[in-house]
Motif scaffolding. Structure first.
Motif, short mmCIF file in Angstrom:
data_model
loop_
_atom_site.label_atom_id
_atom_site.label_comp_id
_atom_site.label_asym_id
_atom_site.label_seq_id
_atom_site.Cartn_x
_atom_site.Cartn_y
_atom_site.Cartn_z
N GLN A 220 -12.77 92.27 53.86
CA GLN A 220 -11.99 93.70 54.24
C GLN A 220 -11.66 94.24 52.72
O GLN A 220 -11.76 95.31 52.67
N ALA A 221 -11.57 93.30 51.83
CA ALA A 221 -11.14 93.89 50.26
C ALA A 221 -12.45 94.14 49.84
O ALA A 221 -12.19 95.25 49.07
N LEU A 222 -13.59 93.65 50.03
CA LEU A 222 -14.70 94.18 49.38
C LEU A 222 -15.20 95.70 49.87
O LEU A 222 -15.67 96.32 49.05
N GLY A 223 -15.04 95.61 51.17
CA GLY A 223 -15.07 97.12 51.73
C GLY A 223 -16.49 97.29 52.07
O GLY A 223 -16.86 98.53 52.09
N ALA A 224 -17.32 96.43 52.32
CA ALA A 224 -18.85 96.95 52.85
C ALA A 224 -18.91 97.56 54.22
O ALA A 224 -17.65 97.35 54.88
N ASP A 225 -19.62 98.21 54.33
CA ASP A 225 -19.76 99.03 55.86
C ASP A 225 -19.97 98.13 56.83
O ASP A 225 -19.36 98.33 58.17
N ILE A 226 -20.66 97.00 56.65
CA ILE A 226 -20.95 95.83 57.54
C ILE A 226 -20.72 94.56 57.04
O ILE A 226 -21.00 94.21 55.95
N ALA A 227 -19.76 93.89 57.76
CA ALA A 227 -19.13 92.57 57.41
C ALA A 227 -19.72 91.53 58.40
O ALA A 227 -19.58 91.79 59.53
N MET A 228 -20.33 90.43 57.94
CA MET A 228 -20.92 89.36 58.87
C MET A 228 -19.64 88.54 59.27
O MET A 228 -18.93 88.20 58.25
N ALA A 229 -19.54 87.98 60.45
CA ALA A 229 -18.83 86.81 60.73
C ALA A 229 -19.03 85.62 59.93
O ALA A 229 -19.96 85.38 59.66
N PHE A 230 -17.92 84.79 60.07
CA PHE A 230 -18.13 83.64 59.47
C PHE A 230 -18.75 82.48 60.33
O PHE A 230 -18.12 82.30 61.47
N ASP A 231 -19.75 81.99 60.12
CA ASP A 231 -20.54 81.21 60.84
C ASP A 231 -21.03 79.85 60.49
O ASP A 231 -20.74 79.57 59.10
N GLU A 232 -21.48 78.98 61.10
CA GLU A 232 -21.92 77.59 60.71
C GLU A 232 -23.53 77.49 61.13
O GLU A 232 -24.05 77.77 62.20
N CYS A 233 -24.33 77.97 60.00
CA CYS A 233 -25.64 77.92 59.93
C CYS A 233 -26.26 76.46 60.10
O CYS A 233 -26.09 75.76 59.09
N ALA A 234 -26.74 76.14 61.24
CA ALA A 234 -27.27 74.53 61.28
C ALA A 234 -28.65 74.53 60.35
O ALA A 234 -29.50 75.38 60.54
N PRO A 235 -28.83 73.48 60.11
CA PRO A 235 -29.97 73.06 59.11
C PRO A 235 -31.32 72.91 60.06
O PRO A 235 -31.21 72.95 61.18
N TYR A 236 -32.25 73.04 59.39
CA TYR A 236 -33.63 72.62 60.14
C TYR A 236 -34.48 71.38 59.41
O TYR A 236 -34.42 71.54 58.18
N PRO A 237 -34.75 70.36 60.29
CA PRO A 237 -34.44 69.99 61.34
C PRO A 237 -33.01 69.69 61.79
O PRO A 237 -32.47 69.19 60.76
N CYS A 238 -32.71 69.99 62.96
CA CYS A 238 -31.29 69.11 63.15
C CYS A 238 -31.32 68.74 64.92
O CYS A 238 -32.02 69.50 65.51
N ASP A 239 -30.73 67.76 65.23
CA ASP A 239 -30.82 67.24 66.58
C ASP A 239 -29.99 68.10 67.44
O ASP A 239 -29.17 68.94 66.93
#
Ligand code: PK3
Ligand code: ZN
Length: 370
Positions: A136-155
């Motif tokens: 919100q401080a950076l002020g981009a038009d679109i902000a992505m939510a904070f997520d957890e990107c699982a690696p590949y491969p993973c069980d």
């Protein structure tokens, strides 16, 4: 509604669609490729050159800008648009991917991710709430939510845990996000498991975000596996919201992604390989720094009308790169950005004429992958 997509045309034989994405900093056409400007610059390019090569919406990174120069400084500068003199739309990624690619330097808990700065080793904690404060401080038009990107491969258990945490973190982001001129996009996870993708989509669609990232792909999985995930996932997504395939991609993946209904893409590939002296051409990739081009006075791509191809030869650009002259990688970057944006223009034309599958055939015939 700070960000909205209007679908103008659906291609007759595929899930591709032509759209207009309206944002507080203007309207852009989709499908769209976003040049990556990780540290508030598309490397080696002025904003005018990014625009000149066809860039209209650029990506910057929360993780990097938080560490340097700091989001408070960017806020004091009047926000990212003013700070970097880019007056079109900007999207910031949440750092979900960056902190996970830090590997052993980070620890994940329900609260958030503790990580050590890649710059000075200092310790930091990213929580969904903290990331929303930064974006919100950076002020981009679109902000992505904070997520957890699982690696590949993973069980599957790992993918389930990452998906469930991503959903809980998306709730926490939504609860504290209150900047009215900024759209918060959720990010769908679930690895390469179609049942998990369906579950992640359902949980995030229920939160009614204005747009959605498709995360957890382009992380080393075979391309066919990525396409299969998209074939199953995209039909579950609403038609009136933008679909953003994160971290993709190469020319073939852009075409395949559009065919499957993706609207937005970002990838470092065109600008990164340019800095290594490799360019996309209509006949495939060409590494202009190679000795074979020392006395080759043709343009990098004889079918290209970009500034670099109209004014300089392979021999000259090879000379610059070998001599470590910065103009060399500026010219390869100008060309690669122009090439990818021209590809997106051709894709949009093909959608207008309902001939996207023929275009795929024509393009891949000459463009040997690799
Ligand atoms: C290069 N491949 C790639 N896969 C990604 C996957 C993700 C993801 O799952 N989440 C978030 N927040 N960002 C991602 C990014 C950075 C944006 O390009 C990715 N980039
Ligand atoms: Zn060119």
């Amino acid at each position: 509604m700070p960000v909205k997509i209007t679908v103008e045309k659906e291609e007759k034989y595929t899930r591709a669609r032509l759209g207009k994405l309206s944002t507080p900093h203007g309207e852009v056409e989709t499908p769209i490729f976003m040049p990556v400007g990780t540290q508030a610059t598309v490397k080696t390019m002025t904003p005018e050159e990014v625009h000149q090569t066809g860039g209209r919406l650029i990506l910057s990174n929360t993780y990097h800008l938080y560490l340097r120069p700091g989001h408070d400084l960017v806020r004091e500068a009047g926000g990212l648009h003013k700070f970097m003199n880019w007056h079109g739309p900007i999207l910031t990624d949440s750092g979900g991917f960056q902190v996970f690619s830090l590997g052993p330097l980070r620890t994940i808990t329900e609260e958030g991710v503790t990580f050590r700065s890649h710059i000075d080793g200092s310790k930091h904690l990213f929580t969904p709430e903290k990331v929303m404060e930064i974006e919100q401080a950076l002020g981009a038009d679109i902000a992505m939510a904070f997520d957890e990107c699982a690696p590949y491969p993973c069980d599957k258990e790992y993918a389930i845990a990452a998906l469930e945490r991503t959903t809980r973190w998306a709730e926490r982001c939504k609860k504290v996000h209150n900047r009215k001129d900024q759209a918060l996009f959720g990010i769908i996870q679930g690895g390469v498991f179609n049942d998990l993708r369906e579950r992640s989509a359902k949980e995030l669609l229920a939160m009614d975000f204005p747009g959605y990232g498709i995360g957890g792909l382009s992380v080393g999985e075979p391309k066919d596996l990525m396409y299969d995930v998209l074939d199953h996932l995209i039909p579950l997504m609403p038609k009136d919201k933008p679909r953003y395939l994160m971290g993709v991609g190469s020319p073939d993946c852009l075409i395949e992604g559009v065919i499957r209904g993706v609207d937005m893409f970002d990838c470092v590939l065109p600008t990164r390989i340019a800095r290594n002296g490799t360019v996309f051409t209509h006949k495939g990739k060409l590494t202009v720094r190679n000795a074979e081009f020392a006395r080759d006075f043709r343009p990098m791509d004889e079918q290209c009308d970009c500034y670099a191809c109209q004014n300089y030869s392979r021999a000259y650009i090879r000379h610059l790169i070998k001599a470590d002259e910065i103009l060399g990688i500026r010219l390869t970057t100008i060309h690669n950005l122009h090439f990818i944006q021209q590809l997106m223009e051709n894709i949009k034309d093909a959608i207008r004429q309902d001939r996207l599958l023929q275009y795929r055939q024509e393009f891949l015939q000459h463009f040997n992958l690799g």
